[in-house]
Design an enzyme around this catalytic site. Structure first.
Site, PDB file in Angstrom:
ATOM      1  N   LYS A 111       0.815  -1.218   0.000  1.00  0.00           N
ATOM      2  CA  LYS A 111       0.000   0.000   0.000  1.00  0.00           C
ATOM      3  C   LYS A 111       0.847   1.266   0.000  1.00  0.00           C
ATOM      4  O   LYS A 111       0.403   2.340   0.425  1.00  0.00           O
ATOM      5  CB  LYS A 111      -0.978   0.028   1.182  1.00  0.00           C
ATOM      6  CG  LYS A 111      -1.862  -1.203   1.312  1.00  0.00           C
ATOM      7  CD  LYS A 111      -2.530  -1.541  -0.013  1.00  0.00           C
ATOM      8  CE  LYS A 111      -3.470  -0.460  -0.503  1.00  0.00           C
ATOM      9  NZ  LYS A 111      -4.088  -0.785  -1.819  1.00  0.00           N
ATOM     10  N   GLY A 112       2.047   1.137  -0.546  1.00  0.00           N
ATOM     11  CA  GLY A 112       2.913   2.315  -0.647  1.00  0.00           C
ATOM     12  C   GLY A 112       2.908   2.936  -2.026  1.00  0.00           C
ATOM     13  O   GLY A 112       3.454   4.027  -2.222  1.00  0.00           O
ATOM     14  N   GLY A 113       2.316   2.216  -3.014  1.00  0.00           N
ATOM     15  CA  GLY A 113       2.293   2.718  -4.390  1.00  0.00           C
ATOM     16  C   GLY A 113       3.125   1.872  -5.331  1.00  0.00           C
ATOM     17  O   GLY A 113       3.567   2.348  -6.382  1.00  0.00           O
ATOM     18  N   THR A 114       3.327   0.602  -4.985  1.00  0.00           N
ATOM     19  CA  THR A 114       4.186  -0.257  -5.805  1.00  0.00           C
ATOM     20  C   THR A 114       3.597  -0.498  -7.191  1.00  0.00           C
ATOM     21  O   THR A 114       4.325  -0.534  -8.187  1.00  0.00           O
ATOM     22  CB  THR A 114       4.410  -1.612  -5.106  1.00  0.00           C
ATOM     23  OG1 THR A 114       3.142  -2.232  -4.837  1.00  0.00           O
ATOM     24  CG2 THR A 114       5.171  -1.430  -3.803  1.00  0.00           C
ATOM     25  N   ARG A 140       5.244   5.736   1.769  1.00  0.00           N
ATOM     26  CA  ARG A 140       4.366   6.879   1.978  1.00  0.00           C
ATOM     27  C   ARG A 140       4.217   7.113   3.466  1.00  0.00           C
ATOM     28  O   ARG A 140       4.713   6.321   4.287  1.00  0.00           O
ATOM     29  CB  ARG A 140       3.007   6.630   1.324  1.00  0.00           C
ATOM     30  CG  ARG A 140       2.275   5.450   1.907  1.00  0.00           C
ATOM     31  CD  ARG A 140       1.049   5.062   1.144  1.00  0.00           C
ATOM     32  NE  ARG A 140       0.008   6.092   1.141  1.00  0.00           N
ATOM     33  CZ  ARG A 140      -1.245   5.868   0.784  1.00  0.00           C
ATOM     34  NH1 ARG A 140      -1.612   4.651   0.384  1.00  0.00           N
ATOM     35  NH2 ARG A 140      -2.137   6.825   0.815  1.00  0.00           N
ATOM     36  N   TYR A 162      -3.088  10.851 -11.198  1.00  0.00           N
ATOM     37  CA  TYR A 162      -2.530  10.822 -12.541  1.00  0.00           C
ATOM     38  C   TYR A 162      -2.723   9.463 -13.197  1.00  0.00           C
ATOM     39  O   TYR A 162      -2.631   8.421 -12.550  1.00  0.00           O
ATOM     40  CB  TYR A 162      -1.035  11.166 -12.508  1.00  0.00           C
ATOM     41  CG  TYR A 162      -0.764  12.656 -12.424  1.00  0.00           C
ATOM     42  CD1 TYR A 162      -0.648  13.425 -13.585  1.00  0.00           C
ATOM     43  CD2 TYR A 162      -0.648  13.293 -11.189  1.00  0.00           C
ATOM     44  CE1 TYR A 162      -0.405  14.782 -13.509  1.00  0.00           C
ATOM     45  CE2 TYR A 162      -0.406  14.654 -11.100  1.00  0.00           C
ATOM     46  CZ  TYR A 162      -0.290  15.389 -12.272  1.00  0.00           C
ATOM     47  OH  TYR A 162      -0.065  16.734 -12.200  1.00  0.00           O
ATOM     48  N   LYS A 192      -7.625   0.879  -6.630  1.00  0.00           N
ATOM     49  CA  LYS A 192      -6.603   1.818  -6.189  1.00  0.00           C
ATOM     50  C   LYS A 192      -7.241   3.185  -5.965  1.00  0.00           C
ATOM     51  O   LYS A 192      -8.133   3.594  -6.702  1.00  0.00           O
ATOM     52  CB  LYS A 192      -5.488   1.923  -7.232  1.00  0.00           C
ATOM     53  CG  LYS A 192      -4.889   0.575  -7.646  1.00  0.00           C
ATOM     54  CD  LYS A 192      -4.235  -0.147  -6.490  1.00  0.00           C
ATOM     55  CE  LYS A 192      -3.626  -1.472  -6.937  1.00  0.00           C
ATOM     56  NZ  LYS A 192      -3.013  -2.209  -5.819  1.00  0.00           N
ATOM     57  N   ARG A 245      -8.991   4.144  -3.375  1.00  0.00           N
ATOM     58  CA  ARG A 245     -10.289   4.115  -2.694  1.00  0.00           C
ATOM     59  C   ARG A 245     -10.307   5.145  -1.563  1.00  0.00           C
ATOM     60  O   ARG A 245      -9.288   5.367  -0.896  1.00  0.00           O
ATOM     61  CB  ARG A 245     -10.559   2.727  -2.119  1.00  0.00           C
ATOM     62  CG  ARG A 245     -10.995   1.699  -3.142  1.00  0.00           C
ATOM     63  CD  ARG A 245     -11.001   0.318  -2.535  1.00  0.00           C
ATOM     64  NE  ARG A 245     -11.637  -0.670  -3.400  1.00  0.00           N
ATOM     65  CZ  ARG A 245     -11.499  -1.984  -3.263  1.00  0.00           C
ATOM     66  NH1 ARG A 245     -10.742  -2.462  -2.298  1.00  0.00           N
ATOM     67  NH2 ARG A 245     -12.109  -2.809  -4.083  1.00  0.00           N
ATOM     68  N   HIS A 267     -10.565   6.680   1.994  1.00  0.00           N
ATOM     69  CA  HIS A 267     -10.294   6.125   3.310  1.00  0.00           C
ATOM     70  C   HIS A 267     -11.448   6.434   4.266  1.00  0.00           C
ATOM     71  O   HIS A 267     -12.118   7.465   4.128  1.00  0.00           O
ATOM     72  CB  HIS A 267      -9.002   6.702   3.881  1.00  0.00           C
ATOM     73  CG  HIS A 267      -7.778   6.224   3.177  1.00  0.00           C
ATOM     74  ND1 HIS A 267      -6.509   6.676   3.482  1.00  0.00           N
ATOM     75  CD2 HIS A 267      -7.617   5.320   2.183  1.00  0.00           C
ATOM     76  CE1 HIS A 267      -5.618   6.071   2.699  1.00  0.00           C
ATOM     77  NE2 HIS A 267      -6.271   5.245   1.913  1.00  0.00           N
TER      78      HIS A 267
END
Length: 436
Positions: A193-196, A276, A384, A399, A401, A403
């Protein structure tokens, strides 16, 4: 007499199809239906066949033989037979096309009074000619679009526009000339959940990057690691000599065994770590699990009930454990120097992708190919999206979503607990981040 000629034509077509397809079970079933058809009225087409042909007339083309043509072939070939074969998939191998075309010619010839010997000779000539022409055709669709039982699936990019284009799952049966499967030159090790996924897809824009299709979990799952290095390499995409292979498995960062295992494979490998704000990562982790449980009709809990137990912060909660970046980073620095681990600012990547990706290009010694025109801001999604090779694609709807609102007191407890771990992490990596 006409029924016998019809049976001879069907049996020859059946033999050709069975020869090309090697399907003994279907041959046996067809034989039974053909024999039973001798008792059907002349020229009667079954209702099941009519439903199939109506469906195929509305379908798409396959190769140079259209589905509407296939529908007409079914009507001509039915001869009162119950239809047991569904319409063909999007991709039909040339052998099957040849058998179908030959069978069509047979059914046309059966209307004549040609003797069986002449019919067989004409059929063989048709078979050879059609085989020669059809073998020159290219396939109409990749194999992945066809499922067992002639089921048809949609293009993965239609189902999920966020999937990478250059993935190992999309390779043809024979690799492109000059390519090979190689061990990764770089691995995105996390964090969950860091943007991988965003990082991998944006990096995949680069023409000299070949991205693996899925999260392999080779170095963090014992059952996969036991399968051996050759198994792992076989899951990588085909790549050209000038390309680098990149694999992503977010679970590696928090794995106790992954650093040592990756180092044993390649001690000089370049590692990418995208992070993040750790408190936001905890909430995002909860959100993913929450929606997954809802989709699987499982009970869910409010985030406060997981973050707090008996009035105190539940530091055993896995989502919190994953956000202790300093704890996991120490393990990686025991096996790799800091210079081999590039940290991507996940929050900055969301706000403005290009600067972060340019840093990654330099770290991986890639020529600068990713430019600002490769990105556009999607107002609806709020982040983006990617534009490359004339296509536009965004991350999957899972992705980004929203919170859940978290109790302010509980949220402050979480941030206070993580602050000391963040400061320790900053000292380890010799840089700071704008985390609350």
């Amino acid at each position: 007499m006409r029924q016998k000629a019809r049976l001879a034509a069907w049996m020859l077509a059946l033999d050709l199809a069975a020869l090309c397809q090697g399907n003994a079970d279907r041959q046996a079933r067809l034989s039974q239906h053909i024999s039973a058809s001798l008792h059907n009225p002349e020229g009667q087409v079954s209702a099941q066949a009519q439903s199939h042909t109506q469906a195929t007339d509305r379908s798409v083309k396959w190769g140079h033989v259209s589905q509407p043509l296939y529908g007409r072939m079914l009507r001509k070939m039915s001869c009162g037979l119950p239809m047991i074969c569904p319409p063909p998939p999007v991709q039909i191998e040339w052998q099957t096309k040849t058998a179908l075309l030959t069978a069509l010619v047979i059914t046309e010839l059966r209307k004549t009074d040609l003797p069986i010997s002449a019919l067989c000779a004409t059929t063989m000539a048709c078979f050879l000619a059609s085989a020669f022409l059809l073998v020159l055709q290219t396939y109409a669709a990749p194999t992945e679009l066809v499922q067992a039982g002639f089921g048809i699936t949609l293009d993965p990019m239609d189902l999920d526009p966020g999937l990478p284009v250059n993935v190992s799952g999309d390779v043809p049966s024979s690799p492109p000339p000059g390519t090979s499967k190689r061990a990764p030159h770089s691995i995105i090790i996390g964090v969950r959940k860091g943007g991988t996924r965003a990082l991998l897809e944006m990096l995949d824009i680069h023409p000299e990057v070949a991205a693996a299709a899925t999260e392999v979990h080779f170095f963090d799952w014992d059952e996969n690691y036991a399968k051996g290095f050759e198994w792992y390499r076989d899951l990588m995409p085909y790549s050209y000599p000038n390309q680098i292979t990149v694999e992503k498995t977010p679970g590696y960062f928090t794995s106790a065994l992954a650093p040592e295992r990756i180092c044993a494979m390649n001690s000089s490998i370049k590692l990418l770590l995208i992070l993040r704000d750790p408190s936001e990562r905890v909430i995002s982790d909860y959100t993913q699990v929450y929606f997954n449980r809802l989709e699987n009709h499982k009970p869910v809990q409010a985030i406060e009930n997981l973050l707090v137990r008996n009035g105190a912060l539940n530091i055993r909660y896995k989502a919190i454990q994953r956000s202790l970046y300093d704890v996991h980073m120490r393990n990686w620095l025991r096996h790799f120097p800091l210079e081999q681990i590039h940290i991507v600012d996940g929050d900055a990547l969301i706000r403005d992708p290009l600067p972060e990706l340019q840093k990654v290009e330099r770290f991986l010694n890639l020529p600068p190919r990713i430019v600002s025109s490769n990105f556009y801001f999607n107002q609806t999604k709020g982040f983006y999206c990617i534009r490359s090779d004339g296509r536009e694609r965004c991350l999957h709807e899972s992705k980004g979503r929203p919170h859940p609102a978290v109790n302010s007191t509980v949220l402050q407890q979480l941030r206070t607990y993580l602050q000391e771990h963040n400061r320790t992490f900053f000292r380890l990596v010799k840089r700071t981040f704008d985390w609350q």
